[in-house]
Design a protein around this motif. Structure first.
Motif, PDB file in Angstrom:
ATOM      1  N   VAL A   8       0.827  -1.204   0.000  1.00 10.56           N
ATOM      2  CA  VAL A   8       0.000   0.000   0.000  1.00 10.56           C
ATOM      3  C   VAL A   8       0.870   1.268   0.000  1.00 10.56           C
ATOM      4  CG1 VAL A   8      -1.481   1.286   1.607  1.00 10.56           C
ATOM      5  CG2 VAL A   8      -2.100  -1.019   0.924  1.00 10.56           C
ATOM      6  N   PHE A   9       2.168   1.090   0.259  1.00 10.10           N
ATOM      7  CA  PHE A   9       3.070   2.246   0.337  1.00 10.10           C
ATOM      8  C   PHE A   9       4.210   2.103  -0.664  1.00 10.10           C
ATOM      9  CE2 PHE A   9       1.356   1.515   4.659  1.00 10.10           C
ATOM     10  CZ  PHE A   9       0.574   2.655   4.749  1.00 10.10           C
TER      11      PHE A   9
ATOM     12  N   THR B 111       8.574  -0.732   1.960  1.00  8.86           N
ATOM     13  CA  THR B 111       7.698  -0.135   0.937  1.00  8.86           C
ATOM     14  C   THR B 111       8.064  -0.735  -0.424  1.00  8.86           C
ATOM     15  OG1 THR B 111       9.168   1.730   0.466  1.00  8.86           O
ATOM     16  CG2 THR B 111       7.562   2.025   2.261  1.00  8.86           C
ATOM     17  N   VAL B 112       7.160  -0.614  -1.393  1.00  7.46           N
ATOM     18  CA  VAL B 112       7.359  -1.307  -2.673  1.00  7.46           C
ATOM     19  C   VAL B 112       8.701  -0.945  -3.322  1.00  7.46           C
ATOM     20  CG1 VAL B 112       6.416  -1.742  -4.973  1.00  7.46           C
ATOM     21  CG2 VAL B 112       4.866  -1.492  -3.034  1.00  7.46           C
ATOM     22  N   SER B 113       9.024   0.364  -3.351  1.00  8.28           N
ATOM     23  CA  SER B 113      10.277   0.747  -4.018  1.00  8.28           C
ATOM     24  C   SER B 113      11.494   0.232  -3.252  1.00  8.28           C
ATOM     25  CB  SER B 113      10.359   2.264  -4.204  1.00  8.28           C
ATOM     26  OG  SER B 113      10.352   2.892  -2.950  1.00  8.28           O
ATOM     27  N   GLU B 114      11.422   0.236  -1.929  1.00 11.44           N
ATOM     28  CA  GLU B 114      12.560  -0.253  -1.143  1.00 11.44           C
ATOM     29  C   GLU B 114      12.743  -1.760  -1.299  1.00 11.44           C
ATOM     30  OE1 GLU B 114      12.867   2.300   2.867  1.00 11.44           O
ATOM     31  OE2 GLU B 114      10.854   1.582   2.433  1.00 11.44           O
TER      32      GLU B 114
ATOM     33  N   VAL C  63       4.981 -12.035  -9.174  1.00 12.62           N
ATOM     34  CA  VAL C  63       3.632 -12.512  -8.851  1.00 12.62           C
ATOM     35  C   VAL C  63       2.996 -11.603  -7.800  1.00 12.62           C
ATOM     36  CG1 VAL C  63       2.254 -14.445  -7.984  1.00 12.62           C
ATOM     37  CG2 VAL C  63       4.298 -14.896  -9.364  1.00 12.62           C
ATOM     38  N   HIS C  64       1.787 -11.143  -8.105  1.00 10.50           N
ATOM     39  CA  HIS C  64       0.991 -10.322  -7.190  1.00 10.50           C
ATOM     40  C   HIS C  64      -0.166 -11.197  -6.724  1.00 10.50           C
ATOM     41  CE1 HIS C  64      -2.334  -7.462  -6.347  1.00 10.50           C
ATOM     42  NE2 HIS C  64      -1.414  -6.554  -6.101  1.00 10.50           N
TER      43      HIS C  64
ATOM     44  N   SER D  17      -1.593  -1.572  -6.159  1.00  7.55           N
ATOM     45  CA  SER D  17      -0.402  -2.299  -5.706  1.00  7.55           C
ATOM     46  C   SER D  17       0.231  -3.103  -6.844  1.00  7.55           C
ATOM     47  CB  SER D  17      -0.781  -3.228  -4.550  1.00  7.55           C
ATOM     48  OG  SER D  17      -1.859  -4.069  -4.941  1.00  7.55           O
ATOM     49  N   ASN D  18      -0.597  -3.595  -7.763  1.00  7.16           N
ATOM     50  CA  ASN D  18      -0.071  -4.356  -8.907  1.00  7.16           C
ATOM     51  C   ASN D  18       0.686  -3.430  -9.865  1.00  7.16           C
ATOM     52  OD1 ASN D  18       0.103  -6.799 -10.529  1.00  7.16           O
ATOM     53  ND2 ASN D  18      -1.400  -5.843 -11.893  1.00  7.16           N
ATOM     54  N   ILE D  19       0.123  -2.237 -10.078  1.00  5.77           N
ATOM     55  CA  ILE D  19       0.802  -1.242 -10.928  1.00  5.77           C
ATOM     56  C   ILE D  19       2.119  -0.841 -10.271  1.00  5.77           C
ATOM     57  CG2 ILE D  19       0.632   1.064 -11.943  1.00  5.77           C
ATOM     58  CD1 ILE D  19      -2.431   0.751 -11.885  1.00  5.77           C
TER      59      ILE D  19
END
Ligand code: NAI
Length: 287
Positions: free
Chosen positions: A75-76, A99-102, A118-119, A149-151
């Motif tokens: 979500v972040f 977080t996603v980028s980290e 895979v999401h 979140s998939n994007i």
């Protein structure tokens, strides 16, 4: 060279994420996990204590191993997005770089390029509420956790995917047919996910030469599904009405399809919603 797969959304051995991990491991891939931060501790403890050993067994008798398990909250996107109360929450405070980028940066540092993304996650706080009673916050939260979140994952992991790689997500028939009980904007979130699968297939195909598909799965009594409350009825409905009515859907059937879709055998399949539901989506009336 074994393929490297990153799977987000595994926190026990009951869901589709676990089954996909198993099918990919069985096919020789190295599997890296991203597990929701608040669920990580119990997952790792149960794993260490051998609670999953029976379901870790591969066909040669060896046990599935994960290359690494990262804490993650889809979500972040960056730490700047995280509100103070989440940062201070004791289940989050003991972890970092989730977080996603980290997580994408850590995966690149630890493993270099990957082949499979895979999401297998979704969340909608108001899932038990009809759409007519859903709040703006609940609706947007469902879209954020289950679709954006998939994007976000593809945005951040796309640059570290090898050409010829593939992405998979999980969707549900409620995106296109009325399934009373699948509320809170979750039906909307799955519709967005399926539409995004087409657009992302185009953009990521042109940009990185990777494929993007989604699997529309039949009902499974996973932890997430049990939280919705009507999963047993859905499984019974499917067993009464689907073309293949003898058996409930086994998560590994979704795992096998994911392994196929991520393999060179599916090299011309992208932008597709693939049904793995014993054929239930084809029925027009109950039997
Ligand atoms: P599951 O409970 O095994 O998986 C959902 C996972 O999402 C959990 O591990 C949870 O910790 C994780 N998660 C929740 N919020 C997160 C966040 N913000 N960041 C990172 N992880 C987060 O349940 P299941 O059913 O296997 O779900 C996987 C996917 O399959 C979901 O997209 C779900 O909508 C989809 N699906 C499930 C069906 C079912 O009947 N169980 C039917 C069709 C699709």
């Amino acid at each position: 060279r074994g393929k490297k797969a990153f799977i987000a959304g595994v926190a026990d051995d009951n869901g589709f994420g676990w089954a996909i991990a198993k099918a990919l491991s069985q096919a020789g891939a190295d599997v890296i996990l991203g597990t929701w931060v608040p669920a990580l501790n119990i997952f790792e403890t149960s794993y260490r204590r051998g609670k999953f050993d029976e379901s870790r067994k591969l066909s040669d008798g060896s046990l599935m191993e994960f290359a690494k398990i990262y804490p993650m909250d889809a979500v972040f996107d960056t730490m700047d997005d995280v509100p103070e109360d989440v940062k201070a929450n004791k289940r989050y405070a003991g972890n970092e770089k989730w977080t996603v980028s980290e997580v994408a940066e850590c995966v690149e540092k630890d493993f270099g390029k990957i082949d499979i993304l895979v999401h297998s996650l979704a969340n909608g706080r108001e899932v038990a509420k009809p759409l007519l009673e859903t709040s703006r916050e609940g609706y947007l939260g469902a879209i954020s956790a289950s679709s954006y979140s998939n994007i976000a994952m593809l945005q951040k992991f796309g640059p570290l995917m090898n050409k010829g790689g593939a992405c998979i997500s999980l969707t549900y028939l409620a995106s296109e047919r009325i399934i009373p009980g699948y509320g809170g904007g979750m039906s909307s979130a799955k519709a967005a996910l399926e539409s995004d699968t087409r657009v992302l297939a185009f953009e990521a195909g042109r940009k990185w030469g990777i494929r993007v598909n989604t699997i529309s799965a039949g009902p499974l009594g996973s932890r997430a599904a049990k939280a919705i409350g009507f999963i047993d009825d859905m499984i019974n409905y499917s067993m009464t009405n689907a073309p293949l009515s003898e058996k409930p859907l086994d998560a590994i059937e979704v795992g096998h399809t994911a392994a196929f879709l991520c393999s060179p055998l599916a090299s011309a399949i992208t932008g597709s919603t693939i049904y793995v539901d014993n054929g239930l989506n084809c029925m027009g009336v109950a039997t």
